[in-house]
Write a protein that holds these residues in place. Structure first.
Motif, PDB file in Angstrom:
ATOM      1  N   ALA A 264       0.831  -1.202   0.000  1.00  0.00           N
ATOM      2  CA  ALA A 264       0.000   0.000   0.000  1.00  0.00           C
ATOM      3  C   ALA A 264       0.864   1.249   0.000  1.00  0.00           C
ATOM      4  CB  ALA A 264      -0.940  -0.011   1.208  1.00  0.00           C
ATOM      5  N   ALA A 265       1.911   1.251   0.807  1.00  0.00           N
ATOM      6  CA  ALA A 265       2.814   2.398   0.839  1.00  0.00           C
ATOM      7  C   ALA A 265       3.530   2.572  -0.490  1.00  0.00           C
ATOM      8  CB  ALA A 265       3.829   2.236   1.969  1.00  0.00           C
ATOM      9  N   ASP A 266       3.922   1.466  -1.111  1.00  0.00           N
ATOM     10  CA  ASP A 266       4.566   1.549  -2.414  1.00  0.00           C
ATOM     11  C   ASP A 266       3.635   2.169  -3.457  1.00  0.00           C
ATOM     12  OD1 ASP A 266       6.906   0.522  -1.521  1.00  0.00           O
ATOM     13  OD2 ASP A 266       6.868  -1.303  -2.723  1.00  0.00           O
ATOM     14  N   ALA A 267       2.356   1.806  -3.387  1.00  0.00           N
ATOM     15  CA  ALA A 267       1.388   2.363  -4.329  1.00  0.00           C
ATOM     16  C   ALA A 267       1.260   3.864  -4.152  1.00  0.00           C
ATOM     17  CB  ALA A 267       0.031   1.684  -4.150  1.00  0.00           C
ATOM     18  N   VAL A 268       1.226   4.325  -2.916  1.00  0.00           N
ATOM     19  CA  VAL A 268       1.130   5.762  -2.651  1.00  0.00           C
ATOM     20  C   VAL A 268       2.392   6.474  -3.138  1.00  0.00           C
ATOM     21  CG1 VAL A 268       1.017   7.498  -0.820  1.00  0.00           C
ATOM     22  CG2 VAL A 268      -0.442   5.468  -0.717  1.00  0.00           C
ATOM     23  N   ALA A 269       3.555   5.866  -2.885  1.00  0.00           N
ATOM     24  CA  ALA A 269       4.806   6.470  -3.341  1.00  0.00           C
ATOM     25  C   ALA A 269       4.830   6.579  -4.856  1.00  0.00           C
ATOM     26  CB  ALA A 269       5.992   5.646  -2.848  1.00  0.00           C
ATOM     27  N   GLY A 270       4.344   5.553  -5.537  1.00  0.00           N
ATOM     28  CA  GLY A 270       4.307   5.592  -6.989  1.00  0.00           C
ATOM     29  C   GLY A 270       3.402   6.669  -7.517  1.00  0.00           C
ATOM     30  N   ASP A 271       2.265   6.864  -6.853  1.00  0.00           N
ATOM     31  CA  ASP A 271       1.351   7.925  -7.265  1.00  0.00           C
ATOM     32  C   ASP A 271       1.992   9.299  -7.123  1.00  0.00           C
ATOM     33  OD1 ASP A 271      -0.558   6.058  -7.836  1.00  0.00           O
ATOM     34  OD2 ASP A 271      -1.709   6.367  -5.995  1.00  0.00           O
ATOM     35  N   ALA A 272       2.734   9.485  -6.022  1.00  0.00           N
ATOM     36  CA  ALA A 272       3.368  10.780  -5.790  1.00  0.00           C
ATOM     37  C   ALA A 272       4.421  11.075  -6.840  1.00  0.00           C
ATOM     38  CB  ALA A 272       3.985  10.817  -4.389  1.00  0.00           C
ATOM     39  N   VAL A 273       5.130  10.047  -7.278  1.00  0.00           N
ATOM     40  CA  VAL A 273       6.156  10.248  -8.293  1.00  0.00           C
ATOM     41  C   VAL A 273       5.534  10.507  -9.656  1.00  0.00           C
ATOM     42  CG1 VAL A 273       7.992   9.093  -9.581  1.00  0.00           C
ATOM     43  CG2 VAL A 273       7.918   8.903  -7.104  1.00  0.00           C
ATOM     44  N   ALA A 275       2.741  11.833 -10.564  1.00  0.00           N
ATOM     45  CA  ALA A 275       2.051  13.116 -10.790  1.00  0.00           C
ATOM     46  C   ALA A 275       2.351  14.064  -9.648  1.00  0.00           C
ATOM     47  CB  ALA A 275       0.542  12.886 -10.907  1.00  0.00           C
ATOM     48  N   THR A 276       3.438  14.808  -9.774  1.00  0.00           N
ATOM     49  CA  THR A 276       3.882  15.652  -8.670  1.00  0.00           C
ATOM     50  C   THR A 276       2.992  16.866  -8.449  1.00  0.00           C
ATOM     51  OG1 THR A 276       5.397  16.779 -10.163  1.00  0.00           O
ATOM     52  CG2 THR A 276       6.290  14.956  -8.872  1.00  0.00           C
ATOM     53  N   MET A 277       2.024  17.106  -9.331  1.00  0.00           N
ATOM     54  CA  MET A 277       1.115  18.216  -9.102  1.00  0.00           C
ATOM     55  C   MET A 277      -0.251  17.751  -8.604  1.00  0.00           C
ATOM     56  SD  MET A 277       2.991  20.705  -9.490  1.00  0.00           S
ATOM     57  CE  MET A 277       1.736  21.960  -9.279  1.00  0.00           C
ATOM     58  N   THR A 278      -0.334  16.498  -8.172  1.00  0.00           N
ATOM     59  CA  THR A 278      -1.578  16.010  -7.602  1.00  0.00           C
ATOM     60  C   THR A 278      -1.821  16.667  -6.256  1.00  0.00           C
ATOM     61  OG1 THR A 278      -0.483  14.194  -6.466  1.00  0.00           O
ATOM     62  CG2 THR A 278      -1.235  13.778  -8.723  1.00  0.00           C
ATOM     63  N   THR A 279      -3.019  16.427  -5.722  1.00  0.00           N
ATOM     64  CA  THR A 279      -3.360  16.983  -4.415  1.00  0.00           C
ATOM     65  C   THR A 279      -2.376  16.512  -3.356  1.00  0.00           C
ATOM     66  OG1 THR A 279      -5.693  17.063  -5.021  1.00  0.00           O
ATOM     67  CG2 THR A 279      -5.172  17.153  -2.677  1.00  0.00           C
ATOM     68  N   ARG A 280      -1.973  15.233  -3.428  1.00  0.00           N
ATOM     69  CA  ARG A 280      -1.004  14.730  -2.452  1.00  0.00           C
ATOM     70  C   ARG A 280       0.303  15.492  -2.532  1.00  0.00           C
ATOM     71  NH1 ARG A 280      -1.784   8.177  -3.284  1.00  0.00           N
ATOM     72  NH2 ARG A 280      -3.722   7.960  -2.087  1.00  0.00           N
ATOM     73  N   ALA A 281       0.778  15.702  -3.737  1.00  0.00           N
ATOM     74  CA  ALA A 281       2.048  16.405  -3.879  1.00  0.00           C
ATOM     75  C   ALA A 281       1.947  17.835  -3.362  1.00  0.00           C
ATOM     76  CB  ALA A 281       2.490  16.392  -5.338  1.00  0.00           C
ATOM     77  N   GLN A 282       0.802  18.474  -3.600  1.00  0.00           N
ATOM     78  CA  GLN A 282       0.622  19.829  -3.099  1.00  0.00           C
ATOM     79  C   GLN A 282       0.588  19.857  -1.574  1.00  0.00           C
ATOM     80  OE1 GLN A 282      -2.610  21.937  -5.147  1.00  0.00           O
ATOM     81  NE2 GLN A 282      -2.310  20.598  -6.910  1.00  0.00           N
ATOM     82  N   ARG A 283       0.029  18.818  -0.973  1.00  0.00           N
ATOM     83  CA  ARG A 283      -0.013  18.764   0.501  1.00  0.00           C
ATOM     84  C   ARG A 283       1.349  18.422   1.099  1.00  0.00           C
ATOM     85  NH1 ARG A 283      -4.671  15.318   0.011  1.00  0.00           N
ATOM     86  NH2 ARG A 283      -3.498  13.657   1.042  1.00  0.00           N
ATOM     87  N   TRP A 284       2.082  17.518   0.445  1.00  0.00           N
ATOM     88  CA  TRP A 284       3.293  16.988   1.056  1.00  0.00           C
ATOM     89  C   TRP A 284       4.569  17.686   0.601  1.00  0.00           C
ATOM     90  CZ3 TRP A 284       1.868  11.182  -0.166  1.00  0.00           C
ATOM     91  CH2 TRP A 284       0.701  10.850   0.534  1.00  0.00           C
ATOM     92  N   GLY A 285       4.494  18.487  -0.445  1.00  0.00           N
ATOM     93  CA  GLY A 285       5.637  19.287  -0.864  1.00  0.00           C
ATOM     94  C   GLY A 285       6.853  18.457  -1.256  1.00  0.00           C
ATOM     95  N   GLN A 286       8.001  18.838  -0.701  1.00  0.00           N
ATOM     96  CA  GLN A 286       9.266  18.215  -1.085  1.00  0.00           C
ATOM     97  C   GLN A 286       9.268  16.707  -0.840  1.00  0.00           C
ATOM     98  OE1 GLN A 286      11.474  20.814   1.496  1.00  0.00           O
ATOM     99  NE2 GLN A 286      12.336  21.970  -0.205  1.00  0.00           N
ATOM    100  N   ALA A 287       8.597  16.259   0.204  1.00  0.00           N
ATOM    101  CA  ALA A 287       8.543  14.819   0.481  1.00  0.00           C
ATOM    102  C   ALA A 287       7.916  14.065  -0.688  1.00  0.00           C
ATOM    103  CB  ALA A 287       7.758  14.552   1.765  1.00  0.00           C
ATOM    104  N   ALA A 288       6.877  14.639  -1.308  1.00  0.00           N
ATOM    105  CA  ALA A 288       6.237  13.989  -2.453  1.00  0.00           C
ATOM    106  C   ALA A 288       7.147  14.016  -3.673  1.00  0.00           C
ATOM    107  CB  ALA A 288       4.911  14.666  -2.769  1.00  0.00           C
ATOM    108  N   HIS A 289       7.842  15.117  -3.891  1.00  0.00           N
ATOM    109  CA  HIS A 289       8.730  15.208  -5.051  1.00  0.00           C
ATOM    110  C   HIS A 289       9.854  14.187  -4.978  1.00  0.00           C
ATOM    111  CE1 HIS A 289       7.330  18.816  -7.269  1.00  0.00           C
ATOM    112  NE2 HIS A 289       6.811  19.147  -6.106  1.00  0.00           N
ATOM    113  N   ARG A 290      10.279  13.809  -3.783  1.00  0.00           N
ATOM    114  CA  ARG A 290      11.302  12.774  -3.634  1.00  0.00           C
ATOM    115  C   ARG A 290      10.715  11.423  -3.233  1.00  0.00           C
ATOM    116  NH1 ARG A 290      16.939  13.538  -4.242  1.00  0.00           N
ATOM    117  NH2 ARG A 290      16.820  11.308  -3.882  1.00  0.00           N
TER     118      ARG A 290
END
Length: 519
Positions: A264-273, A275-290
């Motif tokens: 499940a965590a791997d799936a979330v990490a893959g989503d963040a990578v 599409a870095t402009m998704t809602t998750r990436a906007q909430r998590w910032g640099q953590a999502a970009h990496r």
């Protein structure tokens, strides 16, 4: 050599010692007594799932200690399949010991290794972490251990203590304090050392009141600057639990196969990578970009403050520190993602805008490195944000708090892959342990290590064990004026900190906890 608890004054091929839980039998390997898979805490399963570690129960008779314990639950980064560490009842919380003299009168220095892996993957059983060379050549007792990772160890879960992986590390250090004398180690002369997330763990332990007094020295190799606020950690945990249609609570997750949580965590990490402009990436910032989902949480209790805050305030001024990084930290990750030599100007600009410090960080990088290509700018800012500057700032914080620190940089380029990886992240690990020909080290150093690689490894092992023995690795301590730094290369030299341009860009930056952004 005398074997404690064995009733014999000489060592055989199956040395025995007695620890708090009972007798254990290891084996002799190239003159070093080796004991593997000794439980330091109860298995964190069933009613203990997501709980703080509890001391391991004892056993009758003599326990075989020749095989590593199972790794903690994690995804298989090579095959993509999850690993739950074996059967559900298996214990992931075990230690391994290498001793050149398992005699309780020996009082040898002790080095306790904490592996890295983004707080998500890793195992003490990896061949590059074999402690035989360090123990035999350096006259030290080496301890390695496993600790909970990912969702099990670092997710912010309602009803569970924060930073369970760090609490596991404290429990392993307490086990070392209480039992290492039986292996010939001095419980009052312990050095912790780790790389990447292991170095972040070392930094966290320096800031944790629960770890105070459990070690005398610390070595931090490539310290990541990622520490989370509770709000960010909780939001990430919610997304991971959502993948399974659950809430991030002990009640919901305690019955879930650990392997499914890793997936499940791997799936979330893959989503963040992806599409870095998704809602998750906007909430998590640099953590999502990496794609960083897990890190120590500055929760105010287990970890009261970031390491930089704590050390600057004198929290570990009595602990001597050796800290450093590689020159080309980002290069390995760039190669893994297929961007080596392929970074576009747009990608470089995005990296500068996301990771460079301050309102005009991108401009400051371009001014400081006017001849840098997009590839170089991309790697510079990633290296600085994630590892190089956090490590330097940790050293500076220790000095500001009244402590003593020795700084180094590894600039020797890895010969593997035709030298394309440079002095990349992780290159220091095989050099420090002396394990140059197995697993990942072979990828970095080549199937046949050169004499230069062997000589550099010997120098680094000698420096690490000298520091663990007498708090002196062989070069001057760091101070904010001269900034003397040991540079490890084919011809090592002591010089002013080499990454001066990056130091100036980041000198006013504070490595605060990463925050959850308002939407």
């Amino acid at each position: 050599m005398t074997i404690a608890g064995a009733g014999s004054a000489s060592a055989g091929s199956e040395p025995e010692v007695r620890v708090a839980g009972g007798a254990v039998r290891g084996r002799l390997e190239a003159g070093v007594a080796v004991f593997r898979g000794i439980p330091y805490a109860e298995a964190p399963v069933g009613g203990l799932r997501f709980a703080a570690p509890r001391p391991a129960a004892g056993w009758d008779g003599v326990r075989s200690a020749v095989a590593y314990g199972p790794p903690p639950p994690q995804a298989d980064v090579l095959g993509g399949d999850p690993s739950s560490g074996g059967a559900a009842g298996d214990n992931w919380l075990t230690v391994n010991v290498w001793s050149p003299e398992p005699d309780p009168t020996a009082t040898l220095p002790v080095m306790v290794w904490i592996y890295g892996g983004a707080y998500t993957i890793g195992a003490s059983s990896r061949p590059e972490y074999d402690g035989g060379h360090l123990a035999r050549d350096g006259g030290v007792v080496v301890v390695t251990f496993d600790y909970r990772l990912g969702m099990e160890g670092f997710a912010q879960i309602t009803g569970a203590p924060a930073n369970r992986g760090l609490l596991d590390q404290v429990a392993a250090l307490e086990w070392t304090r209480d039992n290492i004398a039986a292996f010939g180690g001095d419980p009052n002369d312990v050095t912790i050392f780790g790389e990447s997330a292991g170095a972040g763990s070392v930094a966290a332990l320096l800031a944790m009141p629960r770890a105070a007094g459990l070690f005398r020295r610390a070595i931090a190799q490539s310290v990541p600057g990622t520490f989370f606020s509770p709000q960010l950690a909780a939001d990430i945990a919610t997304s991971c639990a959502d993948e399974l249609g659950l809430r991030p609570t002990v009640a919901d997750l305690a019955g879930v196969d650990p392997a499914l949580l890793a997936l499940a965590a791997d799936a979330v990490a893959g989503d963040a990578v992806a599409a870095t402009m998704t809602t998750r990436a906007q909430r998590w910032g640099q953590a999502a970009h990496r794609s960083i989902l897990f890190a120590p949480v500055v929760d105010g209790e287990v970890l009261p403050a970031t390491p930089w805050q704590a050390l600057a305030g004198g929290a570990s001024r009595d602990v001597d520190l050796l800290a450093g990084h590689t020159r080309d930290e980002q290069r390995l990750f760039t190669a893994i993602t297929g961007l080596l030599g392929q970074v576009t100007p747009e990608q470089a600009q995005t990296a500068l805008e996301v990771f460079a410090p301050g309102p005009d960080g991108a401009g400051r990088y371009r001014d400081a490195y006017p001849d840098a290509s997009p590839d170089q700018l991309y790697e510079l800012v990633h290296s600085d944000w994630l590892f190089r500057m956090p490590t330097l700032h940790l050293a500076q914080a220790q000095v500001a708090g009244g402590g003593r620190v020795y700084l180094y940089e590894l600039t020797w380029p890895a010969p593997g892959l035709g030298g394309a990886l440079g002095a990349c992240h992780g290159l220091d690990v095989p050099l420090v342990f002396g394990n140059l020909t197995s697993g990942q080290p072979a990828l970095l150093i080549g199937e046949r290590p050169t004499p230069e690689a062997a000589a550099l490894s010997a120098r680094m092992r000698a420096a690490w064990t000298a520091f663990a023995t007498r708090s002196d690795p062989g070069w001057p301590a760091y101070d904010p004026d001269l900034r003397r730094t040991q540079v490890f290369d084919t011809s090592p030299v002591v010089t002013t900190y080499p990454e001066e341009r990056s130091r100036l860009i980041w000198q006013d930056h504070s490595f605060a906890p990463l925050l959850l952004r308002a939407m």
